[in-house]
Design an enzyme around this catalytic site. Structure first.
Site, PDB file in Angstrom:
ATOM      1  N   SER A 121       0.911  -1.103   0.063  1.00 15.54           N
ATOM      2  CA  SER A 121      -0.142   0.472  -0.087  1.00 15.54           C
ATOM      3  C   SER A 121       1.038   1.189   0.142  1.00 15.54           C
ATOM      4  O   SER A 121       0.057   2.687  -0.480  1.00 15.54           O
ATOM      5  CB  SER A 121      -0.610   0.115   1.181  1.00 15.54           C
ATOM      6  N   HIS A 142      -2.305  -2.260  -6.468  1.00  9.09           N
ATOM      7  CA  HIS A 142      -2.806  -2.989  -4.977  1.00  9.09           C
ATOM      8  C   HIS A 142      -4.161  -3.129  -5.914  1.00  9.09           C
ATOM      9  O   HIS A 142      -4.679  -1.824  -6.143  1.00  9.09           O
ATOM     10  CB  HIS A 142      -2.148  -1.467  -4.878  1.00  9.09           C
ATOM     11  N   GLU A 154      -4.670  -0.579  -8.092  1.00 13.13           N
ATOM     12  CA  GLU A 154      -3.744   1.100  -8.759  1.00 13.13           C
ATOM     13  C   GLU A 154      -3.089   0.206  -8.867  1.00 13.13           C
ATOM     14  O   GLU A 154      -2.648  -0.811  -8.395  1.00 13.13           O
ATOM     15  CB  GLU A 154      -3.294   1.759  -7.203  1.00 13.13           C
ATOM     16  N   ASN A 192      -3.001   5.993  -1.131  1.00 18.89           N
ATOM     17  CA  ASN A 192      -2.765   6.164   0.581  1.00 18.89           C
ATOM     18  C   ASN A 192      -1.958   8.133   0.878  1.00 18.89           C
ATOM     19  O   ASN A 192      -2.274   8.174   2.139  1.00 18.89           O
ATOM     20  CB  ASN A 192      -2.327   5.066   0.687  1.00 18.89           C
TER      21      ASN A 192
HETATM   22  N1  3HC Z   1     -16.807  -9.739  -0.262  1.00 14.65           N
HETATM   23  C1  3HC Z   1     -18.585 -10.231  -1.604  1.00 14.65           C
HETATM   24  N2  3HC Z   1     -18.484  -9.035  -0.435  1.00 14.65           N
HETATM   25  C2  3HC Z   1     -18.843  -7.984  -0.065  1.00 14.65           C
HETATM   26  C3  3HC Z   1     -17.837  -8.359   1.360  1.00 14.65           C
HETATM   27  C4  3HC Z   1     -16.603  -9.446   0.876  1.00 14.65           C
HETATM   28  N3  3HC Z   1     -15.785  -8.902   2.304  1.00 14.65           N
HETATM   29  N4  3HC Z   1     -17.806  -7.405   2.519  1.00 14.65           N
HETATM   30  C5  3HC Z   1     -19.158  -6.809   1.486  1.00 14.65           C
HETATM   31  N5  3HC Z   1     -19.653  -6.931   0.215  1.00 14.65           N
HETATM   32  C6  3HC Z   1     -20.298  -6.927  -0.072  1.00 14.65           C
HETATM   33  C7  3HC Z   1     -22.395  -7.337   0.544  1.00 14.65           C
HETATM   34  O1  3HC Z   1     -22.758  -8.658   0.066  1.00 14.65           O
HETATM   35  C8  3HC Z   1     -23.283  -5.637  -0.275  1.00 14.65           C
HETATM   36  O2  3HC Z   1     -23.258  -6.662  -1.551  1.00 14.65           O
HETATM   37  P1  3HC Z   1     -24.649  -6.364  -2.071  1.00 14.65           P
HETATM   38  O3  3HC Z   1     -24.310  -4.108  -3.115  1.00 14.65           O
HETATM   39  O4  3HC Z   1     -25.276  -6.441  -3.529  1.00 14.65           O
HETATM   40  O5  3HC Z   1     -25.956  -5.960  -1.573  1.00 14.65           O
HETATM   41  C9  3HC Z   1     -21.926  -4.762  -1.046  1.00 14.65           C
HETATM   42  O6  3HC Z   1     -21.007  -5.838  -0.331  1.00 14.65           O
HETATM   43  C10 3HC Z   1     -22.599  -3.944  -0.015  1.00 14.65           C
HETATM   44  O7  3HC Z   1     -22.187  -4.763   1.742  1.00 14.65           O
HETATM   45  P2  3HC Z   1     -23.071  -4.620   2.474  1.00 14.65           P
HETATM   46  O8  3HC Z   1     -24.797  -4.427   2.504  1.00 14.65           O
HETATM   47  O9  3HC Z   1     -22.934  -5.635   3.877  1.00 14.65           O
HETATM   48  O10 3HC Z   1     -22.304  -3.415   3.822  1.00 14.65           O
HETATM   49  P3  3HC Z   1     -22.221  -1.732   3.095  1.00 14.65           P
HETATM   50  O11 3HC Z   1     -23.560  -1.384   2.087  1.00 14.65           O
HETATM   51  O12 3HC Z   1     -22.913  -0.842   5.121  1.00 14.65           O
HETATM   52  O13 3HC Z   1     -20.723  -1.569   2.700  1.00 14.65           O
HETATM   53  C11 3HC Z   1     -18.939  -1.301   2.308  1.00 14.65           C
HETATM   54  C12 3HC Z   1     -19.742  -2.539   3.671  1.00 14.65           C
HETATM   55  C13 3HC Z   1     -18.664  -2.145   1.038  1.00 14.65           C
HETATM   56  C14 3HC Z   1     -17.623  -2.215   3.138  1.00 14.65           C
HETATM   57  C15 3HC Z   1     -18.570  -0.204   2.952  1.00 14.65           C
HETATM   58  O14 3HC Z   1     -18.892   0.109   4.673  1.00 14.65           O
HETATM   59  C16 3HC Z   1     -17.593   0.357   2.156  1.00 14.65           C
HETATM   60  O15 3HC Z   1     -17.233   0.491   0.757  1.00 14.65           O
HETATM   61  N6  3HC Z   1     -16.824   1.025   2.426  1.00 14.65           N
HETATM   62  C17 3HC Z   1     -15.345   1.502   2.061  1.00 14.65           C
HETATM   63  C18 3HC Z   1     -14.517   0.926   1.909  1.00 14.65           C
HETATM   64  C19 3HC Z   1     -13.135   1.558   1.447  1.00 14.65           C
HETATM   65  O16 3HC Z   1     -12.985   2.753   1.972  1.00 14.65           O
HETATM   66  N7  3HC Z   1     -12.168   0.691   1.304  1.00 14.65           N
HETATM   67  C20 3HC Z   1     -10.919   0.933   1.025  1.00 14.65           C
HETATM   68  C21 3HC Z   1      -9.473   1.240   2.170  1.00 14.65           C
HETATM   69  S1  3HC Z   1      -7.931   1.295   2.362  1.00 14.65           S
HETATM   70  C22 3HC Z   1      -7.444   0.217   1.122  1.00 14.65           C
HETATM   71  O17 3HC Z   1      -7.806  -1.130   1.283  1.00 14.65           O
HETATM   72  C23 3HC Z   1      -7.076   0.598   0.898  1.00 14.65           C
HETATM   73  C24 3HC Z   1      -4.779   0.077   1.315  1.00 14.65           C
HETATM   74  O18 3HC Z   1      -3.620   0.082   1.003  1.00 14.65           O
HETATM   75  C25 3HC Z   1      -5.646   0.321   2.767  1.00 14.65           C
END
Ligand code: 3HC
Length: 284
Positions: A121, A142, A154, A192
């Site tokens: 990352s 990424h 990315e 990031n």
């Molecule tokens: N695997 C498969 N499907 C998943 C899942 C997983 N681990 N987690 C969630 N889902 C699916 C759900 O089944 C749901 O599907 P649908 O749209 O068909 O109904 C969809 O994703 C949305 O999930 P939920 O309804 O359970 O919950 P939310 O609507 O609250 O969404 C989230 C959850 C997708 C995590 C949302 O909160 C989100 O987008 N959060 C931000 C995440 C983010 O910013 N990530 C980037 C982090 S930074 C990074 O990774 C980089 C690193 O370098 C630090």
């Protein structure tokens, strides 16, 4: 090259998500998932099973597709088993020394034409490439958490990365139905570089008593339409990961604006790492 067999190093949050998307892709990649201990592989496979099940429940894939995706994943503890892979993605702990050892080893193991990608990352792709005899074949790939859901990959070019390595990696991301975005090598890349100072600043606001974590998160959810507020997101990413990335940017860019928030350091020292440890800005 026709890529059929993909190696993944690390079965943690990112590694198991990456294995998930390769195994359930339409192209049906065989996945060799490698970690140092069987219990990490067992935990990674349990997560993949649960997340594939979630996709079946939502009607995104069928029960047969779930079963065949799971069958395509071969869990291994010996790294030598990655020798016959056509493309390798490293998703190990975000520490340079750990990744350096893995890259040197993968360089010895893999065929010379195989691309070695890192899901780092923030760590320099140029530096990882320079440890190998194939810097032109080393690239950043990424992914974002949760990997099965987030569309972005990315794709980071190191200084020596060849154009063919970039196009092979980009095409692979497209085969996974992800959207690749091209970025040059710099500490924190784009994601990031911009995200972590936001999370870090939200932590300063809490530390200085400007607002509670709940209030900061509400501001971003309701005022900026973020799906998660910055402190919920920091807990989700892992506070140790956030701190490691801030330190890479502080070292690599030298600007005091990348100074990690003292509250973040203190929480990591306490073992409050966010969701994975049961406590961070919130209790789980
Ligand atoms: N695997 C498969 N499907 C998943 C899942 C997983 N681990 N987690 C969630 N889902 C699916 C759900 O089944 C749901 O599907 P649908 O749209 O068909 O109904 C969809 O994703 C949305 O999930 P939920 O309804 O359970 O919950 P939310 O609507 O609250 O969404 C989230 C959850 C997708 C995590 C949302 O909160 C989100 O987008 N959060 C931000 C995440 C983010 O910013 N990530 C980037 C982090 S930074 C990074 O990774 C980089 C690193 O370098 C630090």
């Amino acid at each position: 090259m026709d890529i059929k067999r993909v190696g993944i190093v690390g079965a943690g949050t990112m590694g198991n998500g990456i294995a998930h998307v390769f195994a359930r892709a339409r192209s049906g990649y065989s996945v060799v998932l490698c970690d140092v201990e069987q219990r990490f592989l067992d935990r990674g496979l349990a997560t993949i099973t649960k997340n594939l099940e979630r996709e079946v429940a939502k009607g995104k894939i069928t029960a047969e597709e779930k079963a065949s995706a799971l069958k395509r994943i071969e869990p291994v503890t010996e790294r030598a088993r990655l020798a016959n892979c056509d493309f390798i993605v490293e998703a190990a702990t975000e520490k340079f020394e750990i990744k350096a050892e893995i890259f040197r080893d993968l360089d010895r193991l893999a065929r010379p034409e195989v691309v070695l990608a890192s899901n780092t990352s923030s760590i320099s792709i140029t530096k990882l490439g320079a440890l190998t005899r194939r810097p032109e074949k080393v690239i950043g790939m990424h992914f974002f958490n949760p990997v099965p859901v987030m569309k972005l990959v990315e794709v980071i070019r190191g200084l020596a990365t060849a154009p063919e390595t970039f196009s092979e990696t980009r095409n692979l991301a497209l085969k996974l139905e992800k959207t690749p975005v091209e970025v040059n090598d710099a500490p924190g890349f784009v994601s990031n570089r911009v995200l972590m100072p936001l999370l870090n600043e939200a932590m300063y606001a809490v530390m200085e008593g400007v607002a509670t974590p709940e209030a900061v998160d509400e501001v971003f959810k309701l005022g900026m339409a973020h799906p998660m507020g910055p402190l919920t997101l920091a807990d989700f990413i892992g506070l140790d990961v956030c701190l490691d990335i801030m330190r890479v940017m502080q070292d690599g860019l030298g600007d005091p604006k990348y100074r990690p928030c003292p509250l973040l350091i203190k929480m990591v020292d306490a073992g409050w790492l966010g969701r994975k440890s049961g406590r961070g800005f919130y209790k789980y």
